[in-house]
Design an enzyme around this catalytic site. Structure first.
Site, PDB file in Angstrom:
ATOM      1  N   LYS A  48      38.003  44.966  47.915  1.00 33.84           N
ATOM      2  CA  LYS A  48      38.098  45.551  46.570  1.00 33.84           C
ATOM      3  C   LYS A  48      36.738  45.802  45.919  1.00 33.84           C
ATOM      4  CE  LYS A  48      42.791  44.052  45.477  1.00 33.84           C
ATOM      5  NZ  LYS A  48      43.678  43.425  44.482  1.00 33.84           N
ATOM      6  N   ASP A  83      45.896  47.179  39.421  1.00 34.74           N
ATOM      7  CA  ASP A  83      46.408  45.814  39.309  1.00 34.74           C
ATOM      8  C   ASP A  83      46.573  45.413  37.845  1.00 34.74           C
ATOM      9  OD1 ASP A  83      46.551  45.292  42.046  1.00 34.74           O
ATOM     10  OD2 ASP A  83      44.489  44.563  42.138  1.00 34.74           O
ATOM     11  N   ALA A 105      40.638  32.627  40.042  1.00 31.37           N
ATOM     12  CA  ALA A 105      39.520  33.444  39.570  1.00 31.37           C
ATOM     13  C   ALA A 105      39.038  34.422  40.635  1.00 31.37           C
ATOM     14  CB  ALA A 105      38.375  32.534  39.122  1.00 31.37           C
ATOM     15  N   GLY A 107      39.894  38.208  42.844  1.00 33.15           N
ATOM     16  CA  GLY A 107      40.015  39.588  42.384  1.00 33.15           C
ATOM     17  C   GLY A 107      41.254  39.832  41.547  1.00 33.15           C
ATOM     18  N   ASN A 128      40.301  27.506  37.663  1.00 30.76           N
ATOM     19  CA  ASN A 128      40.171  27.687  39.102  1.00 30.76           C
ATOM     20  C   ASN A 128      39.811  26.347  39.727  1.00 30.76           C
ATOM     21  OD1 ASN A 128      40.081  29.900  41.240  1.00 30.76           O
ATOM     22  ND2 ASN A 128      38.178  28.814  41.665  1.00 30.76           N
ATOM     23  N   THR A 130      37.731  25.831  41.933  1.00 30.02           N
ATOM     24  CA  THR A 130      36.273  25.785  41.937  1.00 30.02           C
ATOM     25  C   THR A 130      35.804  26.196  40.544  1.00 30.02           C
ATOM     26  OG1 THR A 130      36.260  26.448  44.274  1.00 30.02           O
ATOM     27  CG2 THR A 130      34.176  26.632  43.064  1.00 30.02           C
ATOM     28  N   PRO A 131      35.413  25.254  39.695  1.00 26.77           N
ATOM     29  CA  PRO A 131      35.113  25.572  38.293  1.00 26.77           C
ATOM     30  C   PRO A 131      34.038  26.645  38.118  1.00 26.77           C
ATOM     31  CG  PRO A 131      35.292  23.198  38.606  1.00 26.77           C
ATOM     32  CD  PRO A 131      35.301  23.807  39.972  1.00 26.77           C
ATOM     33  N   LEU A 184      51.888  36.221  41.038  1.00 24.51           N
ATOM     34  CA  LEU A 184      51.451  37.376  41.809  1.00 24.51           C
ATOM     35  C   LEU A 184      51.798  37.266  43.289  1.00 24.51           C
ATOM     36  CD1 LEU A 184      49.931  37.834  39.136  1.00 24.51           C
ATOM     37  CD2 LEU A 184      48.012  38.680  40.458  1.00 24.51           C
ATOM     38  N   TYR A 186      54.359  36.954  46.399  1.00 25.69           N
ATOM     39  CA  TYR A 186      55.728  37.422  46.603  1.00 25.69           C
ATOM     40  C   TYR A 186      56.168  37.157  48.035  1.00 25.69           C
ATOM     41  CZ  TYR A 186      53.219  41.479  48.493  1.00 25.69           C
ATOM     42  OH  TYR A 186      52.376  42.288  49.213  1.00 25.69           O
TER      43      TYR A 186
END
Length: 250
Positions: A48, A83, A105, A107, A128, A130-131, A184, A186
């Site tokens: 992306k 998106d 956090a 894409g 996230n 990973t902060p 998100l 599915y």
């Protein structure tokens, strides 16, 4: 879903196909597609950001999010990110004045956080595992990073939980009062976060609806006609089912 939409609109000479492309070949392959008869492509992980970088022009959404999931070929390559608006279309509720929490956090999380902020959410928080990634996203988009998930009216799962792992891998205990949960991820069976929300009687916007809505926006951009959303949704939701068994009686 795209091929079902082409059939519905009588676009017999259109075809949507899967192209596996290695990251080191992405720019070379995409650069040749327009001259090869492609009207456009969707791109997904891990392409992306690379898609945005090689485009000749970009929509405000793609430029501000920092990633593109849709490329359209014409005089040049135009990048878009469907998106964000696809998520809002699937959510189908007023966002302005509501609080929102985005889990993840990457894409997809970036697109959702940008969409919620631009739609007028009173507060958009990002968590996230990973902060540092949450803080970077917050700095880039002008939202808020949190060290632990906090209660919000709109909760969005943009993590990979569902592709692997379980709902227990996420700190969801304080989120049971959410007005709506959007997942998100599915699949043919409810993924873990979707199942968690359904078990608690919460309104769920599932990953299939979000997939269909962003795909419909890409479709319309390429074809120049409104997408048959119901046809696309039915194609996705029935994709894993066997064809109906029919018996001819004489």
């Amino acid at each position: 879903m795209h091929n079902a939409a082409f059939r519905e609109l009588g676009l017999a000479d259109w075809l949507y196909v899967r192209l596996p492309v290695a990251p080191d070949l992405f720019a070379e392959v995409v650069g040749a597609l327009g001259a090869s008869g492609y009207a456009g492509i969707n791109v997904t992980i891990p392409h992306k950001q690379a898609a945005l970088a090689l485009a000749d022009s970009a929509s405000d959404a793609a430029a501000q999010i920092g990633a593109a999931n849709t490329l359209t070929f014409g005089d040049g390559i135009e990048a878009d990110n469907t998106d964000a608006q696809g998520f809002l279309d699937a959510l189908d509720m007023p966002v302005a004045g509501r609080t929102a929490l985005v889990l993840g956090a990457g894409g997809a999380g970036r697109a959702v956080a940008w969409a919620l902020r631009n739609a007028g959410a009173s507060e958009v928080s990002v968590w996230n595992r990973t902060p540092e990634r949450a803080r970077q996203l917050a700095d880039d988009l002008g939202v808020r990073a949190v060290a632990a998930p906090e209660a919000a009216e709109i909760v969005v799962n943009a993590t990979s939980v569902g592709l692997g792992g379980s709902a227990g891998d996420l700190p969801l205990a304080d989120l049971s009062d959410a007005e709506v949960v959007a997942d998100l991820v599915y699949g043919s069976d409810p993924p873990p976060v979707s199942a968690w929300a359904l078990a608690r009687g919460m309104r769920l916007v599932d990953g299939i609806e979000i997939l269909v809505r962003q795909g419909a926006l890409s479709f319309s951009r390429w074809v120049g006609r409104p997408a048959p959303v119901d046809v696309m949704r039915d194609a996705v939701r029935t994709a894993d089912r066997p064809p109906p068994f029919r018996v001819r009686f004489r």
